[in-house]
Write an enzyme that holds these catalytic residues in place. Structure first.
Site, PDB file in Angstrom:
ATOM      1  N   CYS A 112     -39.664 -19.576 -76.515  1.00 42.29           N
ATOM      2  CA  CYS A 112     -40.584 -18.713 -77.238  1.00 42.29           C
ATOM      3  C   CYS A 112     -41.129 -19.370 -78.493  1.00 42.29           C
ATOM      4  CB  CYS A 112     -39.906 -17.393 -77.599  1.00 42.29           C
ATOM      5  SG  CYS A 112     -38.379 -17.603 -78.515  1.00 42.29           S
TER       6      CYS A 112
ATOM      7  N   GLY B 272     -44.624 -19.480 -74.736  1.00 45.40           N
ATOM      8  CA  GLY B 272     -44.110 -18.362 -73.966  1.00 45.40           C
ATOM      9  C   GLY B 272     -45.225 -17.461 -73.489  1.00 45.40           C
TER      10      GLY B 272
ATOM     11  N   ASN C 277     -36.157 -17.786 -81.531  1.00 42.92           N
ATOM     12  CA  ASN C 277     -36.472 -18.892 -80.625  1.00 42.92           C
ATOM     13  C   ASN C 277     -35.221 -19.735 -80.481  1.00 42.92           C
ATOM     14  OD1 ASN C 277     -37.581 -21.019 -79.165  1.00 42.92           O
ATOM     15  ND2 ASN C 277     -38.367 -22.040 -80.992  1.00 42.92           N
ATOM     16  N   GLY C 278     -34.728 -19.853 -79.257  1.00 38.36           N
ATOM     17  CA  GLY C 278     -33.541 -20.663 -79.034  1.00 38.36           C
ATOM     18  C   GLY C 278     -32.576 -20.001 -78.079  1.00 38.36           C
TER      19      GLY C 278
ATOM     20  N   TYR D  27     -43.201 -32.774 -74.556  1.00 38.27           N
ATOM     21  CA  TYR D  27     -43.962 -31.810 -73.765  1.00 38.27           C
ATOM     22  C   TYR D  27     -44.240 -30.484 -74.461  1.00 38.27           C
ATOM     23  CZ  TYR D  27     -45.005 -28.472 -69.996  1.00 38.27           C
ATOM     24  OH  TYR D  27     -45.578 -27.494 -69.231  1.00 38.27           O
TER      25      TYR D  27
ATOM     26  N   ASP E 123     -45.781 -36.681 -68.420  1.00 35.43           N
ATOM     27  CA  ASP E 123     -44.769 -36.609 -69.462  1.00 35.43           C
ATOM     28  C   ASP E 123     -43.359 -36.617 -68.897  1.00 35.43           C
ATOM     29  OD1 ASP E 123     -43.776 -33.505 -69.432  1.00 35.43           O
ATOM     30  OD2 ASP E 123     -45.875 -33.678 -68.892  1.00 35.43           O
TER      31      ASP E 123
END
Length: 475
Positions: free
Chosen positions: A24, A55, A129-130, A270, A374
């Site tokens: 996210c 996201g 986020n995580g 990426y 990538d």
């Protein structure tokens, strides 16, 4: 017609499925001065729009007017979830927002963020986020104290910890205790009725930066979001640091000063936008240097360099520059294929790449091509692109990858397959080359990747390549 639409939705997932997904993006703002009551929500909307690549499953915005927190969220892209009429109702000087791709927790509306809670000292909004790696342990511990969970997200675990520790402490003190308990990768935004708080995990795995806009402060996952709203990047939030923003300005508190840094290397390969700068490293320049390093490690006789757009383009430009070869647009991307939640059948997956990518026959016909991407995850998309180029008349297709072979899953907030689904974990390079049908296959070495980053392995988390995880994983 309905069946045709469903088929297109099935096709649209196919190319994206062969890439990793970040969980996210987060964005928050505290306005000391503003022109209208909806300015915070409107700015957050545009910030999330700039972070949409992080996201696409759900989105949401929470706003505080100083007395209460209002929330609007739902499944879909930010432009699908938040309409102009919603912005008009989200009035207040503080706002946080979230765009989500699920890794921990199911993909449904109950897990959308921000999460908003009532607790002893008022209201609290939380965006994360995580991924925590000790969620099961923390859930069990909290449940024994009487906590009730309504979602399957680890973000709710953090919210319960905050509520528990806030009974006798200020929110920043409670958050400091949370950091001690939580293990994993996290960039958190917390909003009370009158303050905005940001925190980054002690190793700095997930990114978070601070910006300034007309005397007002912003927190965001990437600096590109700051650029979008006209803000200036001040600095990154330090690993283990709590940043508090209120009417008196910005305050910092270093809770944990870990000697180990583990910035996610895949942000530079990426995930992040090329126009973002993370921890003083510009993503575009890092990718271009990876391409140069890749060219130094390869010795391929070819006519041109092309990229798999868009994530392979920066590295392809660096490769072409170093190799002294022309860079051409050999593949054209359809940028209007939207997201979907429908899982494709195998038949649709086999056809799906052509919906997103098409070879330009006039460019590639009769040419020996170096194609830069990538990464390779499952290999199914690479196989289809190689076949597509051959059907367009390419005489040779050499695939070069601007990262090492991806052999291990990530547990820190990235959607990776099970290890057995990662092609590099079950095949060696010769077998992968044969599977995708390329004339040759070349990966960037670990040494060259860190040389491109101008840093050592100890600065980054590269466990997806090496299997060396910077912290213990809960089993």
């Amino acid at each position: 017609m309905l069946e045709e639409i469903k088929d297109l939705e099935l096709l649209s997932t196919c190319h994206a499925e062969d890439k990793f997904h970040d969980e996210c993006g987060v964005f928050g703002i505290f306005l000391n001065e503003y022109e209208d009551d909806c300015e915070a929500a409107r700015t957050t909307f545009y910030g999330l729009y700039a972070l949409q690549h992080r996201g696409q499953e759900s989105a949401g915005i929470a706003v505080s007017n100083g007395h209460e927190i209002q929330l609007h969220k739902g499944m879909g892209l930010i432009t699908e979830v938040i309409k102009p009429d919603h912005i008009k109702k989200l009035k207040g000087r503080l706002s946080i927002g979230h765009v989500r791709y699920s890794t921990t927790g199911m993909s449904n509306v109950v897990n959308t963020q921000p999460l908003v809670f009532h607790y002893l000292n008022g209201m609290l909004a939380l965006a994360h986020n995580g991924n925590l790696v000790n969620t099961v342990e923390l859930r069990k511990r909290l449940a024994t104290y009487g906590s009730v969970f309504q979602t399957t997200s680890d973000t709710e675990v953090v919210a319960n910890l905050l509520a528990r520790y806030s009974q006798d402490n200020k929110i920043e003190d409670a958050l400091a205790r949370c950091i001690m308990d939580a293990k994993g990768a996290f960039a958190l935004l917390i909003m009370t009725e009158d303050r905005l708080v940001g925190v980054r995990d002690p190793m700095g795995i997930r990114p978070l930066c601070i910006g300034e806009l007309n005397g007002n402060y912003i927190l965001a996952s990437e600096s590109a979001a700051l650029d979008t709203v006209g803000a200036t990047l001040i600095r990154d939030v330090n690993p283990g640091e709590i940043v508090v923003i209120d009417q008196d300005g910005l305050h910092s508190r270093q809770v944990i000063d870990s000697p180990r840094r583990a910035h996610c290397i895949f942000e530079y390969i990426y995930f992040a936008r090329p126009d973002s700068t993370i921890d003083q490293v510009n993503v575009y320049q890092a990718r271009r240097e990876m391409g140069r390093q890749l060219a130094r490690e390869c010795n391929i006789d070819a006519d041109m360099v092309i990229s798999v757009p868009d994530s392979g383009t920066s590295s392809a430009l660096g490769y072409a520059e170093e190799a002294g070869l022309p860079f051409e647009e050999g593949l054209m991307k359809n940028r209007y294929v939207g997201r979907t939640f429908i899982q494709p059948t195998q038949k649709m997956r086999e056809l799906g790449v052509k919906l997103k990518l098409n070879a330009i026959e006039e460019v590639v016909c009769g040419k020996r091509i170096i194609m830069v991407d990538d990464s390779i995850v499952r290999g199914t998309t690479s196989k289809k692109i190689v076949q597509m180029l051959r059907e367009a008349g390419a005489t040779e297709v050499h695939m070069v990858v601007a990262s090492p072979p991806t052999r291990f899953p990530c547990y820190y907030g990235i959607d990776t397959s099970r290890r057995e689904e990662l092609i590099a974990s079950t095949m060696d390079e010769t077998e992968i080359e044969k599977f995708i049908g390329a004339d040759s296959l070349h990966y960037l070495s670990m040494e060259a990747m860190f040389a491109a980053m101008k840093s050592s392995e100890d600065t980054f988390c590269s466990a997806c390549f090496s299997g060396k995880y910077p912290m213990e994983i809960e089993t």
